[in-house]
Scaffold this active site. Structure first.
Site, PDB file in Angstrom:
ATOM      1  N   CYS A 438       0.954  -1.397  -0.065  1.00 39.77           N
ATOM      2  CA  CYS A 438       0.133   0.030  -0.030  1.00 39.77           C
ATOM      3  C   CYS A 438       0.898   1.262  -0.089  1.00 39.77           C
ATOM      4  O   CYS A 438       1.042   2.007  -0.992  1.00 39.77           O
ATOM      5  CB  CYS A 438      -0.925  -0.013   1.237  1.00 39.77           C
ATOM      6  SG  CYS A 438      -2.139  -1.358   1.138  1.00 39.77           S
ATOM      7  N   GLU A 440       4.471   1.438   2.023  1.00 36.30           N
ATOM      8  CA  GLU A 440       5.391   1.355   2.955  1.00 36.30           C
ATOM      9  C   GLU A 440       6.681   1.524   2.154  1.00 36.30           C
ATOM     10  O   GLU A 440       6.900   0.541   1.190  1.00 36.30           O
ATOM     11  CB  GLU A 440       5.507   0.013   3.509  1.00 36.30           C
ATOM     12  CG  GLU A 440       3.747  -0.538   4.027  1.00 36.30           C
ATOM     13  CD  GLU A 440       2.847  -1.334   3.363  1.00 36.30           C
ATOM     14  OE1 GLU A 440       2.169  -0.586   2.676  1.00 36.30           O
ATOM     15  OE2 GLU A 440       3.105  -2.569   3.369  1.00 36.30           O
TER      16      GLU A 440
END
Lengths: 843, 262
Positions: A438, A440
């Site tokens: 997502c 990171e």
């Protein structure tokens, strides 16, 4: 002439057909991998685990059915139909066995499964009893940690049930020297070992396992070469014949050796990408900086006139389609948290080179173009933005945003690079970061980030404060005191911090237990062959072989907690308009509001069951009474009026997301209650914990397990997503919302923050709409926000899609750190997306 | 005196506007206007006095007395976006010239912080008033609704001589860019001939090169009801896209850079 080619490139018919073919059939679960894995495991009992893993991988690669789909130019698939999936019983299997008869009908991510497959898997599963990583993890966990999971304070379900994934390997190395080259490196290390070394056994076995795994990958490609030759011989279509012969030639060459052309590089890339997902079920296998490592091959071919831009684009489009061909079945609960069949293969373009120069090139633009061509949720496409990002690249990216597909997500180099340096990366590595899953950030080929390590619901510790640590009749948390004991707001806030810290400790315990279980039961020699410094250290990634090791569990509900604690501070302590006791009672009664229909139904059914069990005959009259009781909450009108008044008072308290510096500073501090304690802890691979603040799509299912909160949020409704303000609470427009969110500390949440913004399509109309949109991103990033993403679709469209899903099969929306097909999401998640604020410019 | 303390009366602050001047802007709506245009989409802006208006079933107070400094503290929160886009402050209304000292103070503070300034105005005021604010003004977005004074008066309650006279003087002023805006209202000024007349007048000013044609919309309709007033536009609807394109071509032919919308 412009420095870049930023124009559009025509999409070919082939791509249209490939995309159509993706969705012809419902995704299906297949048994072949599980069967082959189990066959191999049965033959290797007693051998070192890393060797067993390598041999199993080899056995699968040598024997799993392979397919070349119609019109494909890039090949490599182990499922007979697109979006089919294999299973991974070595991690967990019970959930699948239990869901055999429901998985086809469930709301989130259903899969077809044939009776034959069910039989095969049932047989296979017998072997795995007591042998999975999840069972081992459970045995390592503290009892309190298990209780905290049962009580939904946090959920580490992702890695508990599945492989870790969440990694970007050294694609560039495979492209350059092939698996042959990597095997040579392993062989060189083997030659350097002395049989008398203390760690000889571990290193020697690991390096042998790497060599077996690399060989497996080479052989897998050779099988494709043979298949392509066979198919070429059979076809009478001359064009297809020559395409198949080229495919055969490519697969014979790569990934064994280094790629000599852009086409070979594309094919080699794809084998790496898919085979990592055959070895383990871990998702978020992120291609990372595709525009950087592919560029040398593109440039060389272009300079030498060996390729046209159009063909290069078509090859990239083919890869984009293939990224959507892969799939994975998750357990029902996880499927809700990661809804939309998403694999989170994050691919990022633009940014800086490791020397700090602008990295944008023609391929960066062509990555955007590929997304425009396929209009699919994968890859999770991201853009790196820094002060030197060319404006024309921002414009190109914005035209993609305008389509409403929810791509790309925008990332701020000016925050992420220093944040990574603060976690111990060198400046060169930090500048070369890419995004996993997502949101990171990490350095490719050197990091085992364990991003997405657990969802931590920041609202739940507050419930424990009100109940002195008791949850559903069980002393789950600490005894932080009865509510009468909190004389000042600081007393109350300290109790929240104490409950929170205690739960964070349990989360760490759970994550570390799972971490150890993976290293002991499911180390990954193939993956490790492509991550530094595994070969040099003679250790798998799972045993701490990576240069950088982290564990990154994500907290969510920041906005709810900021608004809740601020409301308590104001109403209870500053203005003394309501007592804590009254507040507690209001929360227990959900502010006198009926719980949602589904919850009311559940409660009513439970009540009726109890009556039935105690032998009372259920008449129509009784049903009517129960329903009335449940929906009325059994409260007097006077009480209800009191709660209404409280809700009104709460409504008048300023909320996070409206550019109110006092509230925003407060929210910053509340976020620290999660991010700060977490960084003190270590994981078994020698790395540190670091917090993320993002929800994937878990804010909906986990919100459904959270009672009413003091910010006026009703029980069981979704909590705020990521670092975004609570849905509908940011009423001063997009800049105010962005200003507030930028006041959180994005550096310390170095595992990523997620800021979701909804735009009505009209807000991006015309040139001024696009420019304004880019300004919004730039302005937010100047204030040190880390990430921004957009849903550009009108509520009317989404409502229409709910009513007529068939007409909107291809509608892609942004869910959280990723996009998904809207109609594949569960109703509750769809509703949440519709309800989040829709920002637009006014006229 | 400290111009931060000048008081004025506003009824709304609108952020992230990309239609009223260059870049991303914040619009401050001042209360009070001397015109009563039938199509006005902000009827709550017309009266200077503080009013009550029913919005979505709730009674809302329209109008707030506030110092220029307080307004600008709020406006300047979006400094990062102004800086990135060359945007800034736009005064709208109502008619900001009805509160000249307050408008001047707002524009001066904006200039103290180096952001772009614009006003959306009818220019229905003595030029003495206008000349005081011009030193702090980058963009004058001036409404020219009709060249025929009689028709102008019929639909707005005021004649246009003063407006056209002021336009000439503003056009001569070096530091401020004058942009002409025309609300395109069916039955009032939506013929090609009427638009051409306005465009020609704009060209005659010598320094004007841009014209914005703003299509009539009915978004203000509910507000009339909320104020207990009658909406007099009957069943007139937004001009079609084709129609607007046609009018745009007319204005372009005269030699102006024409655009539909702000």
């Amino acid at each position: 002439m412009s420095k870049f080619y930023s124009g559009s490139i025509k999409k070919t018919d082939r791509i249209t057909h490939l995309v159509e073919n993706l969705f012809k059939k419902m995704p299906e679960i297949e048994a072949e991998r599980a069967v082959l894995l189990t066959e191999s495991y049965k033959c290797t009992e007693g051998e070192p685990i890393i060797m067993r893993r390598a041999k199993a991988f080899k056995h699968i690669c040598d024997n799993i059915p392979i397919y070349i789909r119609e019109e494909e130019l890039i090949v490599g698939s182990t499922n007979k139909n697109p979006r089919g999936c294999q299973t991974f019983p070595e991690f967990s299997y019970e959930w699948l066995q239990d869901e055999f008869d429901t998985i086809e009908k469930r709301a989130a991510d259903p899969f077809y499964i044939s009776e034959e497959t069910k039989q095969k898997l049932t047989e296979v599963h017998k072997y795995w009893k007591g042998k999975t990583s999840s069972e081992l993890a459970t045995s390592y966990m503290d009892e309190r940690a298990k209780a905290a999971i049962d009580h939904n304070i946090f959920t580490p379900g992702n890695y508990f049930y599945n492989g870790i994934g969440h990694v970007t390997v050294k694609y560039e190395e495979v492209l350059k020297i092939g698996y042959k080259g990597i095997m040579n490196k392993a062989a060189e290390e083997l030659a350097l070992l002395s049989v008398a070394d203390g760690d000889y056994a571990e290193r020697h076995t690991f390096l042998e396992a790497v060599i077996i795994s690399c060989n497996a990958a080479i052989n897998y490609a050779k099988r494709y070469s043979a298949l392509a030759y066979q198919m070429a011989e059979k076809t009478s279509d001359i064009t297809r014949k020559s395409e198949l012969l080229k495919i055969a030639e490519n697969c014979d060459r790569v990934p064994e050796y280094g790629a000599r052309s852009f086409y070979e590089a594309c094919q080699s890339f794809w084998f790496v990408q898919m085979l990592i997902q055959v070895e383990s079920s871990g998702h978020s296998i992120s291609p990372g900086r595709f525009d950087q490592y592919m560029y040398p091959y593109y440039k060389k071919d272009m300079d030498e006139g060996k390729i046209t831009r159009e063909f290069a684009q078509e090859l990239m489009d083919c890869i984009w389609v293939k990224l959507n061909d892969l799939n994975k079945a998750r357990d029902a609960a996880s499927a809700e948290g990661f809804a939309g069949y998403s694999l989170f293969q994050n691919l990022i373009a633009g940014g800086q080179t490791s020397e700090g120069l602008d990295a944008t090139n023609d391929l960066s633009f062509m990555c955007v173009e590929a997304c425009l061509h396929v209009m699919l949720p994968q890859p999770s496409f991201s853009i790196r933005v820094w002060n030197g990002t060319p404006h024309e690249f921002m414009l190109k990216a914005a035209t993609l945003t305008r389509t409403g597909i929810g791509l790309p997500a925008y990332y701020n180099d000016e925050v992420i690079i220093p944040a990574l340096i603060s976690r111990g990366l060198t400046i060169e590595d930090a500048r070369d970061y890419n995004i996993i899953g997502c949101v990171e950030p990490q350095k490719s080929g050197k990091t085992d980030g364990w991003h997405d390590a657990a969802f931590f619901n920041m609202c739940r510790p507050l419930e424990l404060v009100f109940s002195n640590g008791v949850d559903k009749g069980y002393q789950l948390g600490k005894r932080t005191g009865e509510i009468d004991d909190f004389k000042t707001f600081d007393d109350f806030y300290d109790a929240y911090k104490a409950q929170s810290k205690d739960m964070i400790e349990l989360l760490v315990n759970a994550d570390n237990a799972i971490d150890v279980a993976h290293s002991e039961r499911c180390p990954l020699p193939f993956l490790s062959s492509m991550v530094d410094d595994c070969i040099k250290r003679g250790k798998s990634v799972q045993n701490g072989g990576a240069v950088y090791n982290f564990t990154g569990p994500q907290g969510f509900g920041v906005a709810n907690m900021a608004d809740s604690l601020y409301a308590i501070k104001k109403l209870v302590y500053d203005e003394k308009k309501v007592t804590l006791k009254e507040y507690k009672e209001a929360l227990e009664n959900n502010y006198g509001r009926p719980v949602s229909n589904s919850q009311a139904e559940k409660t009513a059914i439970e009540a009726l069951k109890r009556l039935n069990d105690s032998g009372i005959e259920i008449t129509e009259k009784i049903v009517a009474e129960v329903v009335k009781e449940v929906s009325a909450n059994g409260l007097s009108p006077q009480k209800k009026a009191e709660y209404d008044k409280l809700l009104e008072m709460i409504d008048e308290i300023p909320k996070f997301g409206n550019d109110n510096p006092e509230v925003d500073a407060f929210a910053r501090d509340v976020a620290y209650t999660y991010t700060k304690p977490l960084e003190m802890y270590k994981n078994p691979r020698g790395g540190h914990f670091q917090a993320g603040l993002y929800p994937v799509s878990a804010n909906v299912p986990l919100g459904a397990q959270t009672g009413a909160t003091p910010d006026g949020r009703l029980a069981y409704t979704p909590v705020a997503d990521g670092v975004s303000p609570s849905a509908g609470k940011d009423v001063n427009g997009p800049t105010a919302s962005a200003n507030s969110v930028s006041r959180l500390d994005h550096y310390i949440a170095s595992n990523g923050t997620l800021f979701n913004m909804k735009f009505h399509p009209s807000a991006l109309e015309g040139n001024s709409g696009l420019e304004g949109f880019i300004t919004l991103i730039r302005g937010y990033f100047d204030q040190k926000g880390s990430h921004m993403q957009f849903n550009v679709v009108s509520r009317e469209t989404l409502r229409e899609a709910q009513k007529n899903p068939d007409k909107y099969r291809s509608l892609v929306v942004r869910v959280a750190g990723y996009s998904a097909l809207f109609t594949t999401l569960s109703k509750s998640l769809q509703d949440d997306i519709i309800n989040r604020t829709e920002q637009s410019t006014m006229y | 005196m400290d111009y931060r303390n000048v008081k004025g009366r506003i009824f709304n602050i609108q952020k992230y506007s990309v239609h009223d001047g260059p870049g991303v802007r914040t619009i401050v709506f001042l209360k009070g206007c001397r015109l009563r245009c039938r199509w006005c989409c902000n009827p709550e802006s017309q009266e200077y006095k503080i009013q009550e208006m029913t919005v979505g079933g709730k009674v809302k107070t329209v109008g707030e007395d506030i110092t220029a400094g307080e307004v600008m503290d709020n406006v300047l929160k979006d400094m990062p976006y102004f800086r990135r886009s060359g945007g800034g402050l736009t005064l709208s209304g109502g008619e900001c010239l009805c509160q000249p000292e307050f408008s001047e103070a707002l524009l001066r503070i904006a200039k103290d912080y180096g952001i772009s300034t614009a006003i959306e105005s009818t220019a229905f005021a003595s030029f003495e008033v206008i000349s005081k604010i011009l030193p702090y003004l980058d963009y004058y977005l001036m409404d020219i609704k009709h060249i025929n004074s009689k028709k102008h008066k019929e639909f707005t309650t005021q004649p246009n001589e003063l407006i056209l006279e002021n336009a000439k003087k503003i056009a001569e002023y070096k530091g401020t860019k004058l942009i002409v805006r025309v609300p395109v209202i069916p039955t009032f000024n939506d013929t090609e001939a009427e638009i051409e007349e306005i465009a020609k007048f704009a060209v005659s000013l010598g320094t004007v090169d841009e014209i914005h044609l703003l299509p009539y919309h009915r978004m203000g309709q509910d507000k009339y009801k909320g104020l207990g007033r009658e909406y007099k536009m009957g069943d007139i609807y937004t001009p079609s896209k084709e129609k607007m394109e046609k009018l745009k071509r007319v204005a372009s032919r005269v030699g102006l850079k024409a655009q539909i919308g702000g």
